[in-house]
Scaffold this active site. Sequence first.
Site, PDB file in Angstrom:
ATOM      1  N   GLY A  54       0.803  -1.220   0.000  1.00 31.72           N
ATOM      2  CA  GLY A  54       0.000   0.000   0.000  1.00 31.72           C
ATOM      3  C   GLY A  54       0.832   1.264   0.000  1.00 31.72           C
ATOM      4  O   GLY A  54       0.591   2.173  -0.807  1.00 31.72           O
ATOM      5  N   SER A  82      -7.004  -8.996  -3.315  1.00 31.15           N
ATOM      6  CA  SER A  82      -7.331  -8.097  -2.202  1.00 31.15           C
ATOM      7  C   SER A  82      -6.342  -6.950  -2.068  1.00 31.15           C
ATOM      8  O   SER A  82      -6.581  -6.015  -1.309  1.00 31.15           O
ATOM      9  CB  SER A  82      -7.385  -8.886  -0.883  1.00 31.15           C
ATOM     10  OG  SER A  82      -6.111  -9.427  -0.584  1.00 31.15           O
ATOM     11  N   ASN A  83      -5.224  -6.998  -2.791  1.00 31.32           N
ATOM     12  CA  ASN A  83      -4.251  -5.903  -2.764  1.00 31.32           C
ATOM     13  C   ASN A  83      -4.718  -4.689  -3.559  1.00 31.32           C
ATOM     14  O   ASN A  83      -4.332  -3.553  -3.262  1.00 31.32           O
ATOM     15  CB  ASN A  83      -2.907  -6.341  -3.352  1.00 31.32           C
ATOM     16  CG  ASN A  83      -2.245  -7.495  -2.632  1.00 31.32           C
ATOM     17  OD1 ASN A  83      -1.531  -8.285  -3.229  1.00 31.32           O
ATOM     18  ND2 ASN A  83      -2.493  -7.618  -1.333  1.00 31.32           N
ATOM     19  N   ARG A  86      -5.852  -0.763  -2.539  1.00 31.10           N
ATOM     20  CA  ARG A  86      -4.910   0.187  -1.929  1.00 31.10           C
ATOM     21  C   ARG A  86      -3.534   0.134  -2.563  1.00 31.10           C
ATOM     22  O   ARG A  86      -2.743   1.056  -2.392  1.00 31.10           O
ATOM     23  CB  ARG A  86      -4.787  -0.076  -0.422  1.00 31.10           C
ATOM     24  CG  ARG A  86      -4.146  -1.410  -0.082  1.00 31.10           C
ATOM     25  CD  ARG A  86      -4.274  -1.775   1.380  1.00 31.10           C
ATOM     26  NE  ARG A  86      -3.619  -3.057   1.665  1.00 31.10           N
ATOM     27  CZ  ARG A  86      -4.138  -4.234   1.389  1.00 31.10           C
ATOM     28  NH1 ARG A  86      -5.337  -4.307   0.825  1.00 31.10           N
ATOM     29  NH2 ARG A  86      -3.491  -5.354   1.664  1.00 31.10           N
ATOM     30  N   LYS A  99       5.434  -8.653  -6.858  1.00 28.23           N
ATOM     31  CA  LYS A  99       5.170  -7.225  -6.749  1.00 28.23           C
ATOM     32  C   LYS A  99       6.353  -6.394  -7.243  1.00 28.23           C
ATOM     33  O   LYS A  99       6.154  -5.296  -7.783  1.00 28.23           O
ATOM     34  CB  LYS A  99       4.830  -6.858  -5.307  1.00 28.23           C
ATOM     35  CG  LYS A  99       3.470  -7.371  -4.851  1.00 28.23           C
ATOM     36  CD  LYS A  99       3.161  -6.936  -3.422  1.00 28.23           C
ATOM     37  CE  LYS A  99       1.799  -7.467  -2.995  1.00 28.23           C
ATOM     38  NZ  LYS A  99       1.481  -7.103  -1.597  1.00 28.23           N
ATOM     39  N   ASP A 143       5.003  -3.556   6.370  1.00 27.06           N
ATOM     40  CA  ASP A 143       3.758  -3.642   7.139  1.00 27.06           C
ATOM     41  C   ASP A 143       3.892  -4.515   8.374  1.00 27.06           C
ATOM     42  O   ASP A 143       2.903  -5.043   8.882  1.00 27.06           O
ATOM     43  CB  ASP A 143       2.621  -4.170   6.254  1.00 27.06           C
ATOM     44  CG  ASP A 143       2.889  -5.595   5.755  1.00 27.06           C
ATOM     45  OD1 ASP A 143       3.981  -6.135   6.016  1.00 27.06           O
ATOM     46  OD2 ASP A 143       1.989  -6.165   5.101  1.00 27.06           O
ATOM     47  N   ASN A 144       5.126  -4.689   8.881  1.00 22.36           N
ATOM     48  CA  ASN A 144       5.303  -5.510  10.073  1.00 22.36           C
ATOM     49  C   ASN A 144       6.453  -4.961  10.906  1.00 22.36           C
ATOM     50  O   ASN A 144       7.381  -4.334  10.391  1.00 22.36           O
ATOM     51  CB  ASN A 144       5.535  -6.975   9.697  1.00 22.36           C
ATOM     52  CG  ASN A 144       6.804  -7.159   8.897  1.00 22.36           C
ATOM     53  OD1 ASN A 144       7.894  -7.308   9.469  1.00 22.36           O
ATOM     54  ND2 ASN A 144       6.701  -7.156   7.565  1.00 22.36           N
ATOM     55  N   CYS A 201      -2.356  -4.793   8.481  1.00 23.39           N
ATOM     56  CA  CYS A 201      -3.285  -4.236   7.501  1.00 23.39           C
ATOM     57  C   CYS A 201      -4.252  -5.301   7.013  1.00 23.39           C
ATOM     58  O   CYS A 201      -5.442  -5.063   6.848  1.00 23.39           O
ATOM     59  CB  CYS A 201      -2.499  -3.635   6.340  1.00 23.39           C
ATOM     60  SG  CYS A 201      -3.508  -3.111   4.957  1.00 23.39           S
ATOM     61  N   CYS A 348      -5.805 -18.362  12.733  1.00 26.03           N
ATOM     62  CA  CYS A 348      -5.961 -16.975  12.300  1.00 26.03           C
ATOM     63  C   CYS A 348      -5.376 -16.860  10.897  1.00 26.03           C
ATOM     64  O   CYS A 348      -5.238 -17.872  10.198  1.00 26.03           O
ATOM     65  CB  CYS A 348      -5.330 -15.997  13.285  1.00 26.03           C
ATOM     66  SG  CYS A 348      -3.527 -16.053  13.356  1.00 26.03           S
TER      67      CYS A 348
END
Length: 389
Positions: A54, A82-83, A86, A99, A143-144, A201, A348
């Site tokens: 994102g 789903s990417n 954003r 990517k 993102d981590n 995210c 999860c």
Amino acid sequence: MASPERPPALVAPGPALPSELRARYARTEQLPGFGETAQRRLRAARVLVVGAGGLGSAVLPLLAGAGFGTIGIVDDDSVEISNLPRQTIHGERDLGRPKTASAADAIRAIDAGIAVRVFPERLTSANAERILGGFDLVIDGSDNFPTRYLVDDAALLAGLPVVWGAVHRFGGQVGLSWAGRGPHYRDLFPQPPEPGTVPSCAEAGVLPSVCGVIGSLMASEAIKAVTGEGDLLLGRVVVHDGLRGTFRELAYAEDPAAEPVTGLIDYDLFCGIVAEPAPRAAASSVSPRELAARLAAGEPHTLLDVREPWEADIAELPGSLLVPLDVVVRDAAGVAERLNDDPVVIICHHGVRAETARRALAAVGAHGIVLQGGLDAWSREVDPGLPRY
């Protein structure tokens, strides 16, 4: 707190620009204090962007348009459906592609003269020195938390400035770390949060436009650092609230008692998100293939899914009991009472929230094991038809 002294321009001007580039950057060169010299600095600059998700999707086109001469991209992920809301540097035609490859194509479409270096791998303590070598500046759009601490430490050791950003649901924040010039990420966040307490995210969601706002601020910081124009976010963090349409600034300083960074460490271990050492790990987790074999053999299990309801709407294992993590943490005893005597497998997205739920249940005497890697690993190792997000 007094503002840090404005650092000089990070990059020396490159050679004079040919006429076609002068025409391209004519509007930028008109900016007060900018001019051709600043543009030549940008053309000579080498910037590494960590993450083509994102934030990277917002940052990379702006860097290319601004005229950065060399752009590196490090990311080990592939484009998923789903990417796309954003991560707008990727399109439907890029689904399934790395990517890094998709982002590199987009940069070259903006300016074929930019040198693009791709690193389709995860940034680790083992490869950070190699990957960061040869760059002037790092932009951290990861993102981590393990990667954020790794980038900050690696750049500090290399003497490189780091523009970092983070987004979460309807807001985000931007800052700048620069070794020897001011405080850095560890001064602001000495310790990572407990695993599972800050959803990613993918787990919590993010408003797509927030990525654009935060990414634009990050690109501006990179331009200012390279050219020496403007006041950098040294010792300051800009916090944006997309729902209220507001910005605020937080000041922070170097921690004189902080332990010096002398080398790179195991950042997964530092952030507490690695599998526990054997033999305990064998009793607290199960691999996707092992669980699949048990289920196929008809062994009874309670599959406790601790994700959010919207995630279960996308993908779930049949027969799962959905109890979001915040409910488990808030009322572990009550959740334990609902469980029968069958072995409990906690599920999860990636396994982080499941481990938090396992510990909460263990604290009230209930035993459960974690599905290693979560549903993401299940979709890769057992059922490729299960939607990934």
